[in-house]
Structures are given as C-alpha cells and as structure tokens.
Design a protein around this motif. Structure first.
Motif, PDB file in Angstrom:
ATOM      1  N   LEU A 217       0.174   8.078   0.198  1.00  0.00           N
ATOM      2  CA  LEU A 217       0.183   7.249   1.395  1.00  0.00           C
ATOM      3  C   LEU A 217      -0.870   7.779   2.357  1.00  0.00           C
ATOM      4  O   LEU A 217      -0.887   8.975   2.664  1.00  0.00           O
ATOM      5  N   VAL A 218      -1.738   6.900   2.816  1.00  0.00           N
ATOM      6  CA  VAL A 218      -2.867   7.304   3.659  1.00  0.00           C
ATOM      7  C   VAL A 218      -2.615   6.875   5.096  1.00  0.00           C
ATOM      8  O   VAL A 218      -2.362   5.691   5.376  1.00  0.00           O
ATOM      9  N   GLY A 219      -2.669   7.839   6.013  1.00  0.00           N
ATOM     10  CA  GLY A 219      -2.468   7.543   7.425  1.00  0.00           C
ATOM     11  C   GLY A 219      -3.703   6.932   8.070  1.00  0.00           C
ATOM     12  O   GLY A 219      -4.708   6.645   7.416  1.00  0.00           O
ATOM     13  N   TYR A 220      -3.624   6.742   9.385  1.00  0.00           N
ATOM     14  CA  TYR A 220      -4.699   6.088  10.134  1.00  0.00           C
ATOM     15  C   TYR A 220      -5.537   7.113  10.884  1.00  0.00           C
ATOM     16  O   TYR A 220      -5.007   8.092  11.423  1.00  0.00           O
ATOM     17  N   PRO A 221      -6.850   6.886  10.965  1.00  0.00           N
ATOM     18  CA  PRO A 221      -7.688   7.780  11.766  1.00  0.00           C
ATOM     19  C   PRO A 221      -7.372   7.635  13.256  1.00  0.00           C
ATOM     20  O   PRO A 221      -6.893   6.580  13.700  1.00  0.00           O
ATOM     21  N   ARG A 222      -7.659   8.669  14.008  1.00  0.00           N
ATOM     22  CA  ARG A 222      -7.352   8.651  15.443  1.00  0.00           C
ATOM     23  C   ARG A 222      -8.309   7.718  16.170  1.00  0.00           C
ATOM     24  O   ARG A 222      -9.517   7.711  15.918  1.00  0.00           O
ATOM     25  N   LEU A 223      -7.780   6.940  17.079  1.00  0.00           N
ATOM     26  CA  LEU A 223      -8.579   5.968  17.831  1.00  0.00           C
ATOM     27  C   LEU A 223      -8.977   6.474  19.206  1.00  0.00           C
ATOM     28  O   LEU A 223     -10.125   6.295  19.634  1.00  0.00           O
ATOM     29  N   VAL A 224      -8.030   7.091  19.927  1.00  0.00           N
ATOM     30  CA  VAL A 224      -8.236   7.496  21.323  1.00  0.00           C
ATOM     31  C   VAL A 224      -8.372   9.014  21.395  1.00  0.00           C
ATOM     32  O   VAL A 224      -7.524   9.735  20.856  1.00  0.00           O
ATOM     33  N   PRO A 225      -9.400   9.528  22.066  1.00  0.00           N
ATOM     34  CA  PRO A 225      -9.556  10.985  22.164  1.00  0.00           C
ATOM     35  C   PRO A 225      -8.595  11.587  23.183  1.00  0.00           C
ATOM     36  O   PRO A 225      -8.002  10.877  24.014  1.00  0.00           O
TER      37      PRO A 225
END
Length: 340
Positions: A217-225
């Motif tokens: 299962l692959v998570g999501y990359p971070r959007l907000v720093p």
C-alpha cells in the motif's frame, strides 16, 4: 484470509538453489550459467496519485479508459524500469489505476467523468498467479477534494475536480474555523472511519483473489510544508500561488488531515500484514511550496494535460519530479519485499 505459508517466490528461490546444486554436479566446470529470475506477475491499482494525473501522454487516450488520466510514464512504469536495472523483472498483468477512484472502486465499477462510461472493478485484474499488488487509494474516499473546495472559492468553480465543499454555505475564507467546529470534526471522524474500514476490505480482497501475492500500500506525498510562509510565493515561472486562494491559516489544517490519513493507511497495512510506503515522511522538502524543488504541482498551476484545448491544472498532484520520488521509494520497497 492472509496466507501464513512460505511465499511462492521463496519456494521458487529454494527450487532454483536445489536445481543449481544438481546442475553443478551434472555439468562440467566452467559451462554452468545462472538462470534469469522469473518475472513477478504484478498488478498496480489505485487513484490519480498512482495514475499520475497531470503527466502526459495518457494511456488509452482514444478509449473510455483515457478518462482515467493514467500517464503512460506513471510511477508504476518508472519503478518497473528501475527494478529491471537491478535485475528484478515485473511481469505487469495490469495497471488499473484511475483518476478519481474511491476505495470501493476496488470491488465496484467506476463511473468516468461526464458520463462517458465506466471501468471495471480494479480487483478484476487480480489472478490466481498474481504475486505482487501495489498501489495507493484513500484520499478520494476521505473527501480531500471536498476539504480543498471548502477552503477555496476558486476550486469551487472547477467541475473536473470531483466533490463539493463540505458545507457550501460557509465562506471559503473561514475554513479553518469551520474545521475546528464540532460538526466538521464529526464529519472528518466519519470519513476516516470509512477509509479505515474500506482499506481493510481492500487488503483482504487482495488476499482472497490473489492468495500468494505480496501487497504494498502506497501512501501520499506531503503537500503542505511545515513552514507555510513558503506557500506565499509562486514557484519559478508561475503566477499562481501553490495553494491558490486557500488562506494561509488553513494550510496547517490540510497538513494535519493528510498526516492523519497517512497514519490510518499505515495502520491498515500493518493490521493486515501488508507493506506500506510512507511517502509523507520522505517528501517534506518537495511539497507544493518548495519552488524549484517541488514535487507537487500547484492547485491551479497548468499541468501537462489539456482538455478540449484548455490546460488542466495539477490540482496538487505529483509533477515529474514527484513521480520520480514516488517511483524511487516504491521500487525500494518492492525490492525489499521480493528479497526477504
């Protein structure tokens, strides 16, 4: 439903060792060569982050499935090439990732945009001999686009981006206060519970239809720093801010929601003995607000796709740099899984 016996891959390796020992006795020294590893039958699944919406060209662009906006060079394709360079061959049985897919589209057909047709349930791609299932899903079931639209007047005007604001009667500029209200907290709790239940069902269905498959299962990359002040500057060559008209005080809310989603996905994988690729923790320097280093295209920044002659925004999806980051970490996880 999860298997507890030795994996088919391990059995193949054991057989190869035994066969190699036999050949070492039967063949004169200097003439034996190592047999190439068998391709690993693999299925990729998931939503627009697996399909890599926004990157051109699109696969099957002349058919209904073209409306999945699956990039020909998405991270499954890039990871597969990277693994081949390390002498690991994936036999791709299917890549059924599709933009706007909800978790339940793993077992139900998906309606495509503008009523152009449907695509079958993603689990239909699994076979008895599938040995590896990889992909990510969850953000659409959570309603992340509804959260974005709650905070943006501009995004409320975009029908291609699925979903409606959580409460359209509340002004977008007050979305931070809205998500701190009891009603919004209850809505989020319900959405996260739905994600958790449906991810569990998805992982169990993988084991049922492909009993010998390893599941990643692959998570999501971070959007907000962490430093949201970086989001007040447009990326080089761009005029739109990375998060358009979303107020700066609401950006931490988006990040908190995304981190919670990452934690739910990680727990779901652990609870069902699956593997997890944690992209959120590895992409803090490649958010939508990291300028030239950004791995995420801004909400209203033009992507590489167009529709009826008009460019489509990225809607905060991985650009080519982000795609390569996804592929790198997914390939590392796959190699670890197949070699253990």
């Amino acid at each position: 439903m999860r298997k507890t016996t030795t994996t088919a891959l391990t059995r193949r390796l054991a057989a190869a060792v035994a066969l190699g020992s036999f050949l070492a006795l039967a063949v004169p020294a200097g003439t034996a060569t190592a047999a190439p590893a068998e391709p690993v039958p693999t299925v990729f699944f998931g939503d627009s982050y697996t399909a890599n919406f926004g990157i051109a060209p699109v696969t099957d662009q002349d058919s209904e499935r073209g409306w999945c906006f699956q990039a020909t060079e998405n991270y499954p394709a890039a990871a597969t090439r990277s693994l081949a360079d390390n002498n690991i061959t994936l036999g791709i049985q299917a890549d059924v990732s599709c933009g706007a897919a909800l978790i339940h589209h793993f077992w139900q057909e998906q309606q495509l945009p503008f009523g152009v047709g449907t695509v079958p349930a993603q689990q239909d791609a699994l076979k008895e001999d599938t040995k590896l299932v990889v992909g990510g899903t969850g953000g659409n079931t959570l309603g992340f686009t509804s959260i974005l639209k709650q905070c943006s007047d501009e995004l409320r005007k975009h029908p291609l981006l699925p979903g409606e604001p959580v409460d359209p009667d509340k002004p977008a500029g007050e979305c931070r206060d809205f998500f701190e209200s009891e009603d919004a907290k209850a809505w989020l709790d319900y959405q996260f519970q739905q994600v958790e239940v449906e991810l569990e069902q998805t992982l169990q269905r993988m084991s049922y239809f492909a009993p010998d498959a390893e599941r990643v299962l692959v998570g999501y990359p971070r959007l907000v720093p962490k430093d949201t002040a970086k989001c007040l500057t447009a990326a080089p060559g761009q005029t739109e801010l990375p998060f358009a008209d979303i107020p700066q005080d609401a950006l931490p809310v988006l990040d908190q929601v995304q981190k919670r989603l990452d934690d739910v996905m990680k727990k779901a994988a652990a609870d069902d003995d699956a593997d997890f690729v944690d992209l959120y923790d590895r992409t803090g320097s490649n958010t939508a607000c990291d300028g030239a280093n950004r791995g995420i295209g801004g909400l209203l920044e033009d992507s590489k796709l167009d529709l009826f002659g008009q460019p489509i925004p990225w809607y905060a999806h991985p650009n080519e740099k982000g795609r390569d980051i996804q592929a790198k970490h997914v390939a590392v996880k796959i190699e670890t899984v197949l070699n253990r």
